[in-house]
Design an enzyme around this catalytic site. Structure first.
Site, short mmCIF file in Angstrom:
data_model
loop_
_atom_site.label_atom_id
_atom_site.label_comp_id
_atom_site.label_asym_id
_atom_site.label_seq_id
_atom_site.Cartn_x
_atom_site.Cartn_y
_atom_site.Cartn_z
N LYS A 197 0.84 -1.19 0.00
CA LYS A 197 0.00 0.00 0.00
C LYS A 197 0.88 1.24 0.00
O LYS A 197 1.45 1.62 1.01
CB LYS A 197 -0.92 0.04 1.23
CG LYS A 197 -2.03 1.06 1.04
CD LYS A 197 -2.54 1.67 2.31
CE LYS A 197 -1.89 2.96 2.72
NZ LYS A 197 -1.88 4.05 1.74
N GLY A 255 6.92 5.30 7.91
CA GLY A 255 6.05 6.47 7.99
C GLY A 255 6.30 7.22 9.27
O GLY A 255 7.33 7.06 9.92
N GLY A 310 3.01 4.83 12.99
CA GLY A 310 3.73 3.60 13.30
C GLY A 310 3.26 2.99 14.62
O GLY A 310 3.10 1.78 14.75
N GLU A 325 9.97 1.70 10.33
CA GLU A 325 10.98 2.73 10.04
C GLU A 325 10.27 4.06 10.21
O GLU A 325 9.42 4.43 9.39
CB GLU A 325 11.49 2.59 8.60
CG GLU A 325 12.24 1.31 8.32
CD GLU A 325 13.61 1.27 8.96
OE1 GLU A 325 14.05 2.29 9.56
OE2 GLU A 325 14.25 0.22 8.89
N GLU A 337 9.74 16.38 14.97
CA GLU A 337 10.10 16.26 13.56
C GLU A 337 9.25 17.23 12.72
O GLU A 337 8.02 17.19 12.78
CB GLU A 337 9.85 14.83 13.07
CG GLU A 337 10.30 14.62 11.64
CD GLU A 337 9.99 13.21 11.13
OE1 GLU A 337 8.87 12.73 11.33
OE2 GLU A 337 10.89 12.61 10.51
P1 NAD Z 1 2.39 8.54 7.41
O1 NAD Z 1 2.66 7.86 8.69
O2 NAD Z 1 1.35 9.59 7.37
O3 NAD Z 1 1.95 7.47 6.30
C1 NAD Z 1 2.76 6.36 5.97
C2 NAD Z 1 1.88 5.30 5.35
O4 NAD Z 1 0.99 4.79 6.34
C3 NAD Z 1 1.00 5.78 4.20
O5 NAD Z 1 0.94 4.80 3.20
C4 NAD Z 1 -0.35 5.93 4.86
O6 NAD Z 1 -1.44 5.82 3.99
C5 NAD Z 1 -0.33 4.76 5.83
N1 NAD Z 1 -1.26 4.88 6.95
C6 NAD Z 1 -1.79 5.98 7.49
N2 NAD Z 1 -2.62 5.66 8.51
C7 NAD Z 1 -2.59 4.31 8.62
C8 NAD Z 1 -3.21 3.36 9.49
N3 NAD Z 1 -4.04 3.75 10.45
N4 NAD Z 1 -2.93 2.06 9.31
C9 NAD Z 1 -2.08 1.65 8.35
N5 NAD Z 1 -1.47 2.50 7.50
C10 NAD Z 1 -1.72 3.81 7.63
O7 NAD Z 1 3.79 9.08 6.91
P2 NAD Z 1 4.08 10.03 5.68
O8 NAD Z 1 3.59 11.40 6.05
O9 NAD Z 1 3.62 9.41 4.43
O10 NAD Z 1 5.68 10.01 5.66
C11 NAD Z 1 6.46 10.85 6.42
C12 NAD Z 1 6.95 10.18 7.66
O11 NAD Z 1 7.66 8.99 7.32
C13 NAD Z 1 7.95 11.01 8.43
O12 NAD Z 1 7.68 10.97 9.80
C14 NAD Z 1 9.29 10.36 8.15
O13 NAD Z 1 10.26 10.56 9.11
C15 NAD Z 1 8.90 8.94 8.01
N6 NAD Z 1 9.90 8.23 7.22
C16 NAD Z 1 10.72 7.32 7.83
C17 NAD Z 1 11.72 6.68 7.10
C18 NAD Z 1 12.65 5.67 7.72
O14 NAD Z 1 13.21 4.86 6.99
N7 NAD Z 1 12.84 5.66 9.02
C19 NAD Z 1 11.86 6.95 5.75
C20 NAD Z 1 11.02 7.88 5.16
C21 NAD Z 1 10.02 8.50 5.92
#
Ligand code: NAD
Length: 492
Positions: free
Chosen positions: A175, A228, A233, A250, A385
């Site tokens: 997804k 995310g 997470g 992650e 962040e």
């Molecule tokens: P996000 O947490 O909003 O979304 C990530 C994913 O989770 C998306 O596909 C989203 O649709 C899905 N999601 C949202 N709610 C969910 C739920 N309740 N259940 C399951 N899935 C759900 O993150 P974002 O805004 O897309 O990305 C930015 C974040 O990601 C930042 O905090 C960044 O630090 C982190 N990030 C971490 C790494 C790493 O490797 N550590 C790499 C890149 C980004």
């Protein structure tokens, strides 16, 4: 407007409910593609397809060598399509074409590496302590892996999951983020072309709030690999716990880039700039806190601001652009909010400090590269962040104090240090609570080296030999060679 379908069981399909959503081009600030808006029944179909494929002779029954060959064929196809996919990524998430091109050219290495590893996953023969018994282990795939990915480096971060998961023999329901689904759907075609059987990789597009929970809690999903934000997470982890599923998380970061008084200043300035303004600060490893030795603080900030001022903003599809737009409208608003929070906390704005209104930014969601000095460790701008081009500068007197400040957040994804002293470098490698420590460099990653977070930045590792373990389970097999069953009332 381009119209896309998603991939379930080898078929390109609309969402069961027929619904779609728009994907925006952040530079133009307007929609450019229509993507299926999946619901729970689409998730169920995708998981069922992945489960069937997991047990099928065409995937579950093939040799590890054949699996590896499929991964390597895929890598060849990605290499051939790198430029086209990079353009799609840039249109969809606004990241610089120069960065996305570099990522797309590098992504095949993960598939070559894990493709090569597929048939080197070996069990062990245990020198067991029971007479007449043979005991050995088998390394087995888990089953259906749900890969949930963010918008900032969509294909790279998916690759970090898909390559080891498939090499280990799992099947996948992926997804992608609702803000960057298009490149995933383009990428999906390459799995078909490489010859992966139907259902081995399924791509379901939609909103986390609508299908995320169904995917995470689905009884036939064996593992969650998530990248995310840390709040998302955490809820994924809580949901996964209910059905006792392993997770790789992650998550975010508030990484420190420490500049010692003996650093080569030109390099350190470039390193700090690349840590925060590259990728418009929208990277989990952003060096969003610069910790500067007090004796060089003012000169360093002057140089940093001078370099930051030269950053060329504008169309991310131009090779000459250095800072692109913020990928999503909500993220744009969040970054601007944090700038106001920092000002309200008394941080001193040395550069930028608001939305970018330069003509070359057009109607895009641009924020000026921003530097705050006079930040103290307890300020929100030093703890939370931002995920944008906003740097907090803090001063320190002793390097031990810098380590303490660096460690004094809930995160632990990465850290950098700039010094010419080998002792300080080693001390940093030991003292910094982070999954990655860079010395005199920043933002280097590789398919060969493990990547992941300490503390609230995550669980598990991606890339390198360690990563394949995240997608395997170890089975212990006992064989009696004597042929007589001892006293059945006593444990053997
Ligand atoms: P996000 O947490 O909003 O979304 C990530 C994913 O989770 C998306 O596909 C989203 O649709 C899905 N999601 C949202 N709610 C969910 C739920 N309740 N259940 C399951 N899935 C759900 O993150 P974002 O805004 O897309 O990305 C930015 C974040 O990601 C930042 O905090 C960044 O630090 C982190 N990030 C971490 C790494 C790493 O490797 N550590 C790499 C890149 C980004």
């Amino acid at each position: 407007m381009n119209r896309y379908q998603m991939l379930i069981d080898g078929e390109w399909v609309d969402a069961a409910g027929g619904e779609t959503f728009q994907s925006d081009n952040p530079f133009l600030g307007e929609a450019w593609a229509l993507v299926p808006r999946a619901n729970a029944s689409d998730v169920d179909r995708a998981v069922a397809a992945a489960r069937k494929a997991f047990r099928s002779p065409s995937w579950g029954g093939i040799s590890a060598t054949a699996r590896g060959a499929l991964l390597r064929r895929l890598a060849d196809l990605i290499a051939a399509e790198a430029e086209r996919l990079a353009v799609v990524e840039t249109r969809d998430n606004g990241k610089l074409i120069t960065e996305m091109r570099a990522q797309l050219r590098y992504i095949p290495q993960w598939f070559y590496y894990f493709g090569g590893l597929a048939d080197k996953i070996e069990g062990r023969v245990i020198p067991i302590d029971k007479p007449g018994m043979v005991n050995f282990t088998r390394e087995e795939p888990l089953g259906v892996v749900a890969a949930i990915t963010p918008w900032n480096s969509p294909l790279m971060l998916a690759t970090w999951k898909l390559a080891p998961a498939l090499a280990a023999g799992n099947t996948v329901v992926w997804k992608p983020s609702e803000f960057s689904s298009v490149s995933a759907l383009e990428f999906g075609r390459l799995f078909e072309m490489a010859g992966f059987p139907p259902g081995v990789v399924n791509i379901v597009t939609g909103f986390g709030s609508e299908i995320g929970e169904r995917l995470v809690t689905h009884p036939q999903v064996a593992k969650i690999a998530f990248t995310g934000g840390d709040r998302t997470g955490q809820s994924v982890y809580e949901l996964a716990a209910k059905s006792i599923k392993p997770v790789t998380l992650e998550l975010g970061g508030k990484s420190a880039n420490i500049v010692c008084k003996d650093a080569i200043l030109d390099n350190a300035v470039k390193g700090v700039v690349s840590g925060i303004f590259a990728a418009t600060g929208q990277t989990c490893i952003a060096g969003s806190r610069a910790l500067i030795h007090r004796s060089i603080h003012d000169e360093f900030v002057d140089r940093l601001v001078a370099l930051g001022k030269t950053a060329r903003m504008g169309d991310p599809l131009l090779d000459s652009t250095q800072v692109g737009p913020i990928t999503t409208r909500p993220q744009y608003d969040k970054v601007l909010d944090y700038i106001e929070i920092a000002k309200g906390e008394g941080a001193e704005c040395m550069l930028g400090g608001g939305a970018a209104t330069r003509p070359e930014c057009g109607a895009g969601w641009f924020v000026e590269p921003t530097v705050f000095a006079g930040v103290t460790p307890s300020m929100r701008i030093a703890q939370e962040e931002v995920f944008g081009p906003v740097l907090s500068v803090l001063a320190f007197d002793e390097v031990e104090e810098a380590f303490d400040i660096a460690n004094d957040t809930q995160y632990g994804l990465a850290a950098g240090i700039w010094t010419q002293d080998i002792g300080t470098a080693f001390a940093a490698s030991r003292r910094l609570e982070a999954g990655t420590v860079w010395v005199n460099t920043y933002r280097a990653t590789s398919y060969l080296s493990p990547f992941g977070g300490y503390k609230r930045s995550g669980i598990g590792r991606e890339s390198g030999l360690t990563a394949i373990r995240e997608y395997l389970q170890e089975k212990s097999v006992w064989i009696d060679t004597i042929g007589e069953v001892a006293n059945p009332f006593v444990q053997r």
